[in-house]
Enzyme design. Structure first.
Site, PDB file in Angstrom:
ATOM      1  NE  ARG A 101      -3.711  -2.406   0.207  1.00  0.00           N
ATOM      2  CZ  ARG A 101      -3.412  -3.560  -0.399  1.00  0.00           C
ATOM      3  NH1 ARG A 101      -2.344  -3.662  -1.158  1.00  0.00           N
ATOM      4  NH2 ARG A 101      -4.189  -4.605  -0.265  1.00  0.00           N
ATOM      5  CB  SER A 154      -9.344  -1.612   4.100  1.00  0.00           C
ATOM      6  OG  SER A 154      -9.985  -2.745   3.576  1.00  0.00           O
ATOM      7  CD  GLU A 211      -5.610  -0.336   2.987  1.00  0.00           C
ATOM      8  OE1 GLU A 211      -6.246  -0.517   1.940  1.00  0.00           O
ATOM      9  OE2 GLU A 211      -5.294  -1.270   3.753  1.00  0.00           O
TER      10      GLU A 211
END
Length: 285
Positions: free
Chosen positions: A159, A208, A278
Site C-alpha cells: 500500500r 479498509s 490505510e
C-alpha cells in the site's frame, strides 16, 4: 477553477471541509498547462472517487484536482495490455479486461476507487495488487513535466509507492494473461459476492481503515480488542467488518479520525501491535 469548493459530497464518508481551490481539467493538455503555470507555488492533491479518504473538517489547502470523463477511458492497446485513464474505476478496468479475454485483473473489481489511486497506493485485494500488473504510468509532476514511470521506479511496497506528493497519475498500462471471458466473469462475480457478504457496502464508509500487519488481519485485531460496534460522536466501527469505520449520519471527520485513533490505542494495549492507517487523511483539523 472553483474557490472554497465543498468536498464532503465528493468523498464516501460525506464529511469534511472545503478545498481552497478545486480544478477539473478538460483534458491532459489542460492539466499540464495548469500545473506548469502553478509552478509548484501551491500544494496539489488529486481526488478520485474519494473512497479511501478522510477530508478533515478544516478543509484542504492549495488545489484539489479532480479528473473527469476525459481521464476515465480504458482501451486494449496490446497483447493482453490495457491503457487506463487515471479516473477509470476498478470495475470498468476489470470489465474491459474480461470482455477482451484478459485475465489477472479481476481483483480490481473488489477495490473501490480509480486507477490514479490504485497506482499511487499499490492498491490490492484478494491476494493481488497493482505491482503484479503495472507496466508503467504517465504522471504530471508538480512543475508540469509529463513523465512515464516504469514499474521499478515506483518502488512499490504494501500500500505504498514513492510517487512524489502532488504528482497526478493521468494513465497507466496494465498487463494480464490470456483468459476465457466466462471464467474471468465468474471470478469477478465471486469477488463481488464476497464483498457484498463481508463489507458494509451501503453505508458512508471509506473502505479498509488499517493496513494488515505482516501475517495478521487488521479486522481480527480490532475485533479482539473489543472494538466491534464502538462509537464516537456520529462515527462507528462497523459490526459487519471491523476494519471499516462508518459515518452513521451525523459524524464529522474529526469523529471518524478520533475513533480510528481510539481503535489503534485499544489494539496496541491488547496486542502490542501498532496498526497503520490505510485510509489517507488530508487537510486541516
Amino acid at each position: 477553477m472553483t474557490g472554497k469548493a465543498p468536498l464532503a459530497k465528493l468523498v464516501w464518508f460525506k464529511t469534511g471541509g472545503v478545498a481552497d481551490w478545486l480544478f477539473e481539467p478538460a483534458d491532459i493538455d489542460d492539466l499540464k498547462l495548469f500545473m506548469e503555470r502553478l509552478e509548484g507555488s501551491l500544494p496539489v492533491m488529486a481526488l478520485g472517487l474519494g473512497s479511501n479518504l478522510i477530508i478533515r473538517d478544516g478543509g484542504v489547502p492549495g488545489v484539489v484536482i479532480r479528473l473527469g470523463k476525459a481521464f476515465a477511458t480504458v482501451e486494449v492497446t496490446g497483447e493482453c495490455e490495457l491503457t487506463c485513464g487515471g479516473a477509470a474505476s476498478g470495475i470498468l478496468v476489470a470489465s474491459t479486461a474480461r470482455d477482451a479475454g484478459i485475465a489477472g485483473l479481476e481483483f480490481l473489481r473488489g477495490i473501490p476507487g480509480t486507477v490514479g489511486g490504485f497506482v499511487r497506493m499499490n492498491g490490492g485485494a484478494y491476494d493481488r495488487e497493482v505491482s503484479d500488473i503495472l507496466i508503467d504510468c504517465d504522471v504530471i509532476l508538480p512543475d508540469g513535466h509529463w513523465v512515464t514511470l516504469p514499474l521499478a521506479d515506483l518502488q512499490y511496497s504494501y500500500r505504498h509507492s514513492v510517487l512524489p506528493k502532488g504528482a497526478i497519475v493521468v494513465s497507466a498500462r496494465f498487463k494480464g494473461t490470456p483468459g476465457d471471458p466466462a471464467e474471468i466473469g465468474a471470478e469477478m462475480d465471486r469477488i463481488a459476492k464476497a464483498r457484498q457478504e463481508s463489507q458494509p457496502l451501503r453505508t458512508k464508509t471509506g473502505g479498509s481503515t488499517f493496513k494488515n500487519p505482516e501475517g495478521m488481519k487488521a479486522w481480527q485485531l480490532v475485533d479482539e480488542a473489543g472494538c466491534r460496534g464502538m462509537t464516537l460522536g456520529g462515527a462507528m466501527v462497523s459490526d459487519k467488518h471491523t476494519n471499516f469505520l462508518i459515518n452513521t449520519g451525523s459524524a464529522t471527520s474529526a469523529d471518524i479520525e478520533e475513533l480510528g485513533e481510539l481503535v489503534r490505542k485499544k489494539v496496541y494495549e491488547k496486542t502490542g501491535v501498532c496498526l497503520e492507517w490505510e485510509i489517507q487523511r488530508v487537510g486541516r483539523p
